[in-house]
Design an enzyme around this catalytic site. Structure first.
Site, short mmCIF file in Angstrom:
data_model
loop_
_atom_site.label_atom_id
_atom_site.label_comp_id
_atom_site.label_asym_id
_atom_site.label_seq_id
_atom_site.Cartn_x
_atom_site.Cartn_y
_atom_site.Cartn_z
N HIS A 296 49.25 33.28 29.57
CA HIS A 296 49.54 31.83 29.46
C HIS A 296 48.55 30.99 30.28
O HIS A 296 47.40 31.38 30.41
CB HIS A 296 51.01 31.55 29.81
N GLU A 311 56.00 31.48 34.78
CA GLU A 311 55.30 32.75 34.55
C GLU A 311 53.80 32.59 34.78
O GLU A 311 53.16 33.43 35.42
CB GLU A 311 55.56 33.22 33.11
N GLU A 471 55.01 43.71 31.58
CA GLU A 471 56.02 42.67 31.80
C GLU A 471 56.68 43.06 33.12
O GLU A 471 57.51 43.96 33.18
CB GLU A 471 57.04 42.65 30.67
ZN LIG Z 1 54.14 36.05 28.96
#
Ligand SMILES: [Zn+2]
Length: 512
Positions: A296, A311, A471
């Site tokens: 991102h 995030e 993740e």
């Molecule tokens: Zn992500």
């Protein structure tokens, strides 16, 4: 109006008819069936039978023939069955089964008949994938198990070990034994080799440790894999999942490593095993290129935690920490972004291709939006594949793919991003790296282990190197959000990632 006598006549007639009907049913109930399991007649203490069109088999005989273990709790009328990868519990006369902790409804309940626990075929099909076919004329039931398949054999020669990898269609039981004269390691696998290419059935390795690997159908249930060794050395056999593999590592002994450095071996082998000074090692490292991709950025915050943690900020900090650690050890490091800026999903793997990276690692934080989501927790590592490991893997891929302008949630996303990558060696590299990343992250962060998964991520598209997407925890979970806020915890993550990248590069197969 009916007279009293007529009513009695009717009742008697009714009784006679019902006795007659139940006799017919009794005959039907007692209809015996002979059962063939994978082509062999199943011997049972009481015969399997058809009851109102439903087939029942004696529990112990069939479960044991399938290789399962049975425990009977008479007070609860509860039967627990453990097969290699499944645990099934049923209660007599209750049309429900618990399969690996999940309750499901079944049409036919198991029951006690003639003092024996009898299982309907439906329950047996929960234990193992099978095809059943009843020949009504001969009353013969053929049950054929869909056998796990060995789909491939690979081998890698590392400086300190030889690795042999057996690819399987699913998890299955295996046994390891050693034989000598000549020295061999034998792995017996409950599977079939019918999908193995004939040239894979005998693979010549001929390095310092292993002469060759042979594979054959040992008997109907078992495939035997034999590694012919030069010497009996220390070895390790373990399994990996997603996809299912059995791995045999055969280690070089100290003496062999030492003698390999002497003149009896070709110079290139000697160089590989020569001890290096630390400084030389650091200098060595600059030949490795690692591209780190913080997810991102800019207008794309990624997932946001309950207290507002973004995030994009957490992953950038982890990426910068990882860069610092790896750069200090001499590796060539590039980041897809070093600041809070927009970067398109498609350009991220492009950078890895342009820099000819050995490793591409994309860092993300997980989040789920369903009811009860704050309790979701743990670490998962993804590699690109055409299929999703499970439904939640699809959710994660959908969410991370959203930033792409090409993205749509339909199945044609696969066409956009796959190409022929899933067939290329990078999947194997990526799986090796993913296993190391997942192990280190769980070890060092103490977060839950959600495993290595496969899903189609655009960010991993077209990359011909080891490429993984991690993740690291769930930002929607207040406990994990709290941890992710601290620099100390992010440093732990960076340390785990750097360690796994080093583990991977150290053992990277030079050529496949
Ligand atoms: Zn992500």
């Amino acid at each position: 109006m009916l007279g009293k006598k007529r009513i009695i006549n009717f009742v008697i007639l009714f009784l006679i008819i019902s006795i007659f009907i139940s006799n017919i049913f009794c005959l039907a109930q007692q209809e015996e069936v002979s059962v063939f399991l994978d082509g062999n007649l199943l011997n049972t203490e009481v015969p399997p039978h058809i009851n109102n069109g439903r087939i029942f088999l004696p529990a112990r005989d069939i479960v044991e023939a399938l290789g399962g273990r049975i425990t009977w709790f008479p007070a609860l009328k509860l039967l627990n069955i453990i097969m290699s990868d499944r645990e099934v519990s049923v209660v007599m006369d209750v049309p429900e089964a618990e399969v690996n902790g999940k309750d499901i409804t079944i049409e036919n309940a198991p029951s006690i008949i003639q003092n024996r626990v009898m299982l309907p075929l439906e329950v047996i099909s929960l234990l193992t994938d099978l095809e059943a076919d009843l020949d009504k004329e001969s009353n013969q039931l053929n049950i054929n198990r869909k056998r796990p398949l060995i789909t491939g054999i690979r081998n890698y020669t590392h400086p300190d070990k030889t690795r042999i990898v057996l690819d399987l269609s699913e998890k299955t039981a295996y046994n390891v034994l050693t034989l000598n004269d000549p020295e061999r390691i034998v792995i017996d696998i409950d599977a079939s080799i019918s999908q193995l290419e004939s040239e894979q059935k005998e693979v010549l390795i001929d390095n310092l440790l292993v002469s060759r690997v042979r594979t054959g159908q040992f008997n109907q249930d078992t495939v035997r894999v034999v590694a012919d060794l030069k010497n009996m050395n220390e070895y390790d056999v373990f399994e990996l999942s997603s996809p299912q593999r059995i791995v045999l590592d055969i280690y070089m002994s100290q003496e062999q490593a030492g003698s390999a450095a002497e003149s009896s071996f070709p110079p290139e082998v000697r160089e590989e095993t020569l001890p290096e000074t630390e400084a030389a090692a650091v200098k060595e490292n600059d030949k490795y290129v690692v591209v780190i991709d913080p997810g991102h950025g800019g207008s794309q915050p990624g997932a946001i935690g309950p207290s507002g943690l973004k995030e994009k900020d957490v992953v950038l900090d982890i990426a910068l920490k990882l860069k610092r650690i790896l750069q200090n050890e001499g590796f060539s490091i590039y980041l897809t972004r070093e600041k809070d800026v927009d970067v398109s999903l498609e350009s991220r793997p492009l950078m890895a291709l342009q820099k000819e990276a050995d490793v591409f690692i994309s860092i993300h934080i997980n989040s789920v939006f369903q009811k009860g989501s704050p309790t979701a927790k743990g670490v998962e590592t993804y590699v690109l594949n055409s299929r999703h490991t499970d439904a939640s893997a699809k959710d994660v891929a959908d969410r991370e793919n959203k930033a792409s302008e090409f993205y749509n949630s339909g199945d044609d996303i696969l066409d956009i991003i796959l190409g022929d990558l899933s067939e290329s060696a990078s999947i194997d590299f990526s799986l090796d790296l993913a296993d190391m990343v997942q192990k280190r992250l769980v070890q060092q962060t103490g977060l839950g282990n959600r495993g290595v998964k496969q899903a189609p991520f655009i960010v991993l598209k077209g990359v011909n190197m080891a490429a993984v997407l991690v993740e690291v925890g769930f930002i929607c979970n207040p406990n994990e959000e709290k941890l992710l806020k601290t620099s100390e915890f992010r440093e732990k993550i960076a340390q785990a990632l750097s360690q796994s990248v080093k583990d991977y590069l150290k053992n990277m197969p030079e050529n496949i």
